[in-house]
Scaffold this motif. Structure first.
Motif, PDB file in Angstrom:
ATOM      1  N   ALA A   1     -55.939 -41.426  23.209  1.00  0.00           N
ATOM      2  CA  ALA A   1     -55.035 -40.858  22.198  1.00  0.00           C
ATOM      3  C   ALA A   1     -54.553 -39.462  22.625  1.00  0.00           C
ATOM      4  O   ALA A   1     -53.377 -39.128  22.461  1.00  0.00           O
TER       5      ALA A   1
ATOM      6  N   VAL B   1     -57.254 -35.669  17.036  1.00  0.00           N
ATOM      7  CA  VAL B   1     -56.049 -35.755  17.880  1.00  0.00           C
ATOM      8  C   VAL B   1     -54.829 -35.223  17.113  1.00  0.00           C
ATOM      9  O   VAL B   1     -53.953 -34.564  17.690  1.00  0.00           O
TER      10      VAL B   1
ATOM     11  N   TYR C   1     -60.780 -41.620  22.139  1.00  0.00           N
ATOM     12  CA  TYR C   1     -60.354 -40.216  22.018  1.00  0.00           C
ATOM     13  C   TYR C   1     -59.418 -39.811  23.159  1.00  0.00           C
ATOM     14  O   TYR C   1     -58.316 -39.303  22.927  1.00  0.00           O
TER      15      TYR C   1
ATOM     16  N   ALA D   1     -58.900 -39.754  14.999  1.00  0.00           N
ATOM     17  CA  ALA D   1     -57.477 -39.625  14.661  1.00  0.00           C
ATOM     18  C   ALA D   1     -57.194 -38.209  14.137  1.00  0.00           C
ATOM     19  O   ALA D   1     -56.181 -37.590  14.493  1.00  0.00           O
TER      20      ALA D   1
END
Ligand code: PLP
Length: 454
Positions: free
Chosen positions: A241, A202, A238, A199
């Motif tokens: 996202a 990204v 990954y 998270a």
């Protein structure tokens, strides 16, 4: 050991790529002479199991009679022609048709190059051209990632995110940006879960896009697995996202499948393995199983239409290489894809992957090994000075190179990428040969451990 005659001729005549030049005059190169299956032989007749398919490319191994015959037939028929100005050749047409059939997206056209670097260079030019044609001349920046490897031409080396490819070459050029590398083991913070790390990675991409202005960004380029950056397998979720962020801002996804294409991860494409829906794809290497140099870019109908419209305005689509679509490479590409299909190479990779994985995982306990990474038949073993703290060896220590040298003594060739030992064996390898490769690796790690200073 004094250099042999052929080694002396080598150091007198060749400038070697990606080589510690300051050491080569003393050690001399390993001069290879011939190959058969997964084995290569040096000029002294010593045999090595080739655990890297050369440079991640000779996926069908060495001395394949069907490939050799396809090359011979094409050389007899027409050794050279080009695709410029309305000329064509059937091997290029046939290979483009085959690539369209197996592509991981709705590919409309195929543009041929001679290498992966040229393919990625072409990708950047096409993205710029496309946005000019669509009246968005400010939408030109390309986002790549730290530790990415996309080639060595001025622009593809700029896309590459490794300091040695930039330092001293005055790179990267303008308009090429780099975002975070999704390597949890190295860049995850203490106490951070893999999900939190993903998270954060990204989020950092999002922030970069916001800072630069989404209207200035044309494309994001990524290898499904980072190869020359150290065989870095992305965390789960990954790419999903990342793609959600790109979709918000009309940013193209360029998949660099130069290593991961043609079965390497157990599917035709790394894009399939990692849930990527690319807008365009670069290929090379296993495209011909490395029996001749060839690269390609596959593009969508939308891009193609823009090029046709622009060509109508200015008279020509102004890009192409003398050897792009070379008949020899294309005939070999057609034959290689036929072999991947007829010998069911994808199933082979899937069948061998559990053994590959199990032997890699066994190495986790070795005192030198910090992390092992893998997917399908590609893997990496990262060597560290301290397992507990993940402390790497000093930058100039050369532990990877030392291990690679011990591997040669044990009759195997693998590639040291910094302190990571990369594995990418020919996809035709048998279970016994795979065991042999790992037996050599285990011995080489023990030899390294016995001599290494921390
Ligand atoms: N892209 C990737 C992912 C690669 O691994 C490489 C080479 O290793 C390239 C591009 C560059 O290809 P080439 O060396 O054929 O120019």
């Amino acid at each position: 050991m004094p250099l042999t005659n052929v080694q002396t001729r080598d150091v007198e005549a060749l400038l070697h790529p990606y080589t510690p030049l300051h050491k080569l005059r003393e050690t001399g190169p390993l001069v290879l002479d011939h190959g058969e299956g997964v084995f290569v032989y040096d000029t002294q007749g010593k045999r090595y199991i080739e655990g890297m398919s050369g440079l991640w490319c000779a996926g069908l191994g060495f001395g394949d009679k069907e490939l050799i015959e396809a090359a011979r037939e094409q050389l007899d028929r027409l050794p050279y022609y080009h695709l410029f100005g309305g000329k064509s050749i059937e091997p290029a047409i046939e290979l483009a048709e085959k690539l369209k059939e197996i592509a991981p997206f709705e590919a409309s056209k195929v543009f041929f190059t001679s290498s992966g670097s040229e393919a990625n260079d072409t990708q950047v030019k096409l993205a710029w051209y496309y946005n000019n044609a669509r009246g968005r001349p400010e939408k030109k920046k390309i986002i790549s990632r730290q530790k990415a490897y996309h080639g060595v031409t001025i622009v593809s080396a700029s896309l590459t995110g490794l300091p040695n490819n930039h330092r001293d070459f005055d790179l990267p050029v303008d308009r090429i940006l780099h975002t975070d590398c999704p390597h949890y083991y190295r860049f995850g913070e203490p106490g951070e879960t893999e999900e939190e790390f993903t998270a954060r990675t990204v989020r950092s991409l999002k922030e970069l896009i916001a800072r630069e202005g989404p209207e200035t960004i044309a494309a994001f380029i990524a290898e499904p697995i980072m190869g020359a950056g150290g065989v870095i397998v992305p965390p789960a979720g990954y790419f999903e996202a990342v793609q959600a962020v790109l979709a918000e801002h009309d940013i193209l996804f360029i998949a660099d499948e130069v290593i991961t294409g043609f079965g390497r991860t157990g599917n035709w494409w790394g894009s399939e393995t990692f849930g990527i829906a690319p807008d365009t794809v670069s290929v090379a290497k296993q495209l011909t199983s490395a029996y001749a140099p060839l690269g390609a870019v596959m593009i969508s109908e939308e891009l193609y239409q823009a090029f046709v419209e622009e060509s109508a305005k200015i008279g020509v689509f102004g890009h192409g290489f003398t050897y792009g679509g070379h008949p020899l490479g294309c005939a070999l590409g057609v034959k290689a894809i036929e072999i991947y299909q007829s010998r069911d190479i994808l199933s082979r990779v899937r069948a061998l992957a559990p053994q590959f994985q199990e032997r890699l995982e066994r190495l986790r306990d070795h005192p030198l090994v910090g992390e092992v990474r893998f997917k399908g038949l590609v893997g990496g073993v990262e060597l560290v000075a301290d397992k507990t703290t993940k402390r790497p060896f000093a930058a100039n220590h050369g532990v990877g190179g030392i291990c690679a040298k011990h591997l040669e003594n044990h009759g195997a060739i693998l590639r040291a990428i910094g302190d990571t030992i990369a594995l990418c064996p020919p996809m035709i390898i048998t279970s016994d040969e795979l065991s042999q490769l790992f037996d050599s690796l285990e011995k080489a790690l023990d030899d390294t451990e016995a001599t290494v200073t921390r």
